[in-house]
Scaffold this active site. Sequence first.
Site, short mmCIF file in Angstrom:
data_model
loop_
_atom_site.label_atom_id
_atom_site.label_comp_id
_atom_site.label_asym_id
_atom_site.label_seq_id
_atom_site.Cartn_x
_atom_site.Cartn_y
_atom_site.Cartn_z
N HIS A 218 4.17 -1.51 0.08
CA HIS A 218 4.03 -0.06 0.05
C HIS A 218 3.69 0.57 1.39
O HIS A 218 3.58 1.78 1.49
CB HIS A 218 2.99 0.37 -0.99
CG HIS A 218 1.58 0.08 -0.54
ND1 HIS A 218 1.03 -1.16 -0.67
CD2 HIS A 218 0.65 0.86 0.04
CE1 HIS A 218 -0.20 -1.14 -0.18
NE2 HIS A 218 -0.46 0.07 0.26
C1 UD1 Z 1 -2.71 5.02 0.12
C2 UD1 Z 1 -3.50 4.60 1.36
C3 UD1 Z 1 -3.18 3.16 1.68
C4 UD1 Z 1 -3.41 2.25 0.48
C5 UD1 Z 1 -2.58 2.79 -0.68
C6 UD1 Z 1 -2.73 1.94 -1.90
C7 UD1 Z 1 -3.84 6.38 3.03
C8 UD1 Z 1 -3.45 6.84 4.37
N1 UD1 Z 1 -3.09 5.37 2.53
O1 UD1 Z 1 -1.33 4.98 0.45
O2 UD1 Z 1 -4.03 2.72 2.72
O3 UD1 Z 1 -3.04 0.93 0.79
O4 UD1 Z 1 -3.00 4.13 -0.94
O5 UD1 Z 1 -1.95 2.40 -2.95
O6 UD1 Z 1 -4.79 6.87 2.47
N2 UD1 Z 1 1.88 8.69 -5.61
C9 UD1 Z 1 2.08 8.79 -6.94
N3 UD1 Z 1 1.00 8.70 -7.77
C10 UD1 Z 1 -0.26 8.48 -7.31
C11 UD1 Z 1 -0.45 8.41 -5.93
C12 UD1 Z 1 0.62 8.49 -5.09
O7 UD1 Z 1 3.19 8.95 -7.41
O8 UD1 Z 1 -1.20 8.40 -8.12
C13 UD1 Z 1 3.05 8.75 -4.68
C14 UD1 Z 1 3.35 10.14 -4.22
O9 UD1 Z 1 4.72 10.26 -4.08
C15 UD1 Z 1 2.70 10.19 -2.86
C16 UD1 Z 1 2.91 8.78 -2.38
O10 UD1 Z 1 2.79 7.96 -3.55
O11 UD1 Z 1 3.26 11.14 -2.04
C17 UD1 Z 1 1.92 8.32 -1.36
O12 UD1 Z 1 0.57 8.48 -1.81
P1 UD1 Z 1 -0.61 8.60 -0.74
O13 UD1 Z 1 -1.92 8.70 -1.43
O14 UD1 Z 1 -0.29 9.65 0.27
O15 UD1 Z 1 -0.54 7.25 0.06
P2 UD1 Z 1 -0.25 5.75 -0.43
O16 UD1 Z 1 1.07 5.33 0.07
O17 UD1 Z 1 -0.55 5.58 -1.88
#
Ligand code: UD1
Length: 384
Positions: A218
Amino acid sequence: MPSRFRSVNGMGPIEIICVAGARPNFMKIAPLMAAFKKRPEVRTFLVHTGQHYDERMSRLFFEQLGIPRPDINLEVGSASHAVQTAEIMQRFEPVVLQEQPDVVVVVGDVNSTIACALVAAKLHVPVAHVEAGLRSFDRRMPEEINRVLTDAISDFLFVTEPSGLANLKAEGVPDEKVHFVGNVMIDTLMANLEKARASRVLEDLGLEPRGYAAMTLHRPSNVDDSQVLGRVLGAVREIAAELPVVFPAHPRTRKNMEEFGYFEAGGDSLDGVRVIEPLGYLDFLRLMAEARLVLTDSGGIQEEATILKVPCLTLRANTERPVTVEVGCNQIVGTDPERILSAFRRVMETEKFECPAPEKWDGHAAERIADVLVEALAGLASGQ
Ligand code: UD1
């Protein structure tokens, strides 16, 4: 409105705000909440920033790990880094002003970690960073920026492995702020391993113990670039021709695989790679524990594989957790298909696999953290 904590004369319990926001925070905050609960002199206030919000990325973990219901959910959701971080800060500041804690505890390296640490530091509230000192030395990783900045403004730096001590020393952090306590994520693993053995995930997926690889992917550097993602998926498909691969896909990864045309929306297989929804903690723990090997770009999974003594191939150019490599569990293989495949073949040929546990990864890290905080803050809370 007065804080629900503060007693009128300033004497009273040690008040700790604990922050959790994203999936990898939840298994770190669980043992801390449990350790604080055992101390009669401590009152906690749990903040969920809402960075992760899906049932399978958040609520399931609270349930399975017995984390108390958050006292508040800031419900920030997904957005660009700047917007997400700023939203968390805006919504967290009034909470700190209201609760007037003696310390704010943040864990890991996600946007919620830096956002809440920054708010607390500017309000002159001491910050405790759990999992301090880790460095990938790759400033293109958002987590690396979060780690460096959080450590720079923290008052208590709780370190998981020797490299963390060396990194903080090199950055000039005074020794008295730094505490080598072990790894709270491993506290959670050890506390839940028996329970995880009862998971039916292998049976549900028709897998044999040691007869498959478990994979996660991811990191933005791997999944946001169509070419890199294509290359990694290509190597994994080749592995899947020899050993079944199970891939619980992060929502971000699934979305990108669909967008780049590697994967059909709603599909469940990619040339033999089983693509499934993200798993809960207990199912994923069993999936890892019984795997022949683990393929990942996660930080925490490198650590969990080390304690489970399952060979780990890390699909990144670096790791901020070098102790997992030093003890012999983890190999940093990058994203070049040839390198991934040759490391895979070497693992398959290795019969005996030694991998001693890193120092202090013994299930008691959260207790040590509670000891340090209670000792340091007891005087403060009693008004001395
Ligand atoms: C975040 C952390 C990363 C961690 C990861 C674990 C930061 C910078 N990154 O990355 O260090 O390893 O979490 O999962 O804080 N989304 C959903 N549902 C959710 C959450 C996210 O669909 O409950 C999708 C959305 O499209 C969102 C994307 O995932 O835009 C990214 O989510 P985000 O929290 O920005 O970062 P992660 O890639 O999850």
